[in-house]
Design a protein around this motif. Structure first.
Motif, PDB file in Angstrom:
ATOM      1  N   ASP A   1       0.650  -1.122   0.010  1.00 36.89           N
ATOM      2  CA  ASP A   1      -0.167  -0.075  -0.052  1.00 36.89           C
ATOM      3  C   ASP A   1       0.898   1.135   0.003  1.00 36.89           C
TER       4      ASP A   1
ATOM      5  N   VAL B  53      -1.690  -0.878  -3.997  1.00 34.02           N
ATOM      6  CA  VAL B  53      -2.926   0.027  -3.630  1.00 34.02           C
ATOM      7  C   VAL B  53      -2.388   1.305  -3.275  1.00 34.02           C
TER       8      VAL B  53
ATOM      9  N   SER C 263      -7.893   3.090  -3.675  1.00 39.48           N
ATOM     10  CA  SER C 263      -8.519   2.842  -2.462  1.00 39.48           C
ATOM     11  C   SER C 263      -9.986   3.196  -2.530  1.00 39.48           C
TER      12      SER C 263
END
Length: 283
Positions: free
Chosen positions: A140, A171, A234
């Motif tokens: 992430d 992400v 996201s």
């Protein structure tokens, strides 16, 4: 300062025609356009200069998959590029010329060596240990600035997915409203690829045929990753500016990171599913 951005957003949110308006978009685009020289140099650095490794990584992938030491060297290169790409923070560069910004954005090896003294704490070895211990992992990336910096964020994500056996998905976490002038919104994320593929966008900074080919090859791959979900945001692509999001609203709230688990439990849960979270924001 953060309150002023939330107040500005509240004015646009009450209108019928300006709900999705980003008052900083033109400034972000112009700064990105002026960064063309650095962008093409970066593309060449990735594909041509790293001892032609990136030009042959597809053929050598099987070898690199079994040689973590070589991958770690490349990983450290990518981290440096990604780290110093954040020089373009428009909220901090109000008195700087575009030439000054381009100097800050230079992330060649010599510049990287010179800047090591400015890194207070380097945990790249620990990060690599985490990544190299997983298979088809997830990283992430909490985004900061649009334009040139998010370009370098995509470079890091591309390296992790394309050239290592450890990561299959990245992400990206944007801001939900225009924030500190240059911070990445979902629109900035989704328009990066078409901007880079649009030759007219950088018309004032023409590239050679070789440079253009290098960049197009790289960006076309990014486009495929976005479509496949390997590059994921996201918030959904259908998301509208200012629309509530339990996975993104925390980044424009007044709360410190220490209370993220209490203030944004859904966001914390999604981080728990990640193998590594990289914060590009100012802490």
């Amino acid at each position: 300062m953060p309150e002023s951005y939330r107040l500005m957003r509240s004015y646009f949110a009450t209108t019928s025609q300006w709900k999705d308006y980003d008052p900083f978009q033109e400034q972000k685009d112009e700064t990105f356009r002026s960064s063309a020289a650095a962008i093409y140099r970066k593309s060449r650095l990735i594909i041509l200069e790293l001892a032609h490794t990136f030009a042959e990584l597809d053929q050598e992938k099987a070898i690199l998959d079994t040689d973590a030491s070589k991958l770690q060297v490349l990983f450290n290169e990518m981290l440096q590029i990604c780290l110093w790409g954040n020089a373009t923070d428009l909220s901090l560069l109000t008195n700087m010329t575009h030439e000054d910004i381009q100097k800050l954005q230079s992330v060649g090896r010599a510049a990287q060596e010179d800047r090591k003294e400015f890194i207070l704490l380097d945990n790249s070895d620990e990060a690599w240990k985490v990544l190299s211990s997983v298979k088809d992992g997830r990283v992430d990336l909490v985004l900061d600035n649009a334009g040139f910096e998010v370009f370098t964020d995509f470079l890091l994500a591309d390296f992790l997915i394309t050239h290592t056996p450890y990561v299959s998905k990245v992400v990206f976490h944007p801001k939900t409203i225009p924030w500190f002038v240059s911070d990445v919104t979902p629109k900035d994320f989704y328009t990066l690829v078409p901007i880079l593929l649009n030759k007219s966008f950088f018309a004032d900074y023409p590239a050679t045929a070789e440079q253009q080919k290098d960049l197009e090859r790289l960006v076309t791959r990014w486009d495929s990753y976005i479509k496949s979900g390997q590059f994921s945001l996201s918030v959904p692509q259908s998301w509208k500016t200012g629309q509530p999001s339990e996975l993104a609203d925390f980044w424009t709230s007044p709360s410190p990171y220490a209370v993220l688990g209490q203030e944004a439990p859904a966001l914390m849960e999604t981080f728990k599913a990640s193998d590594l979270v990289i914060f590009k924001v100012n802490i």
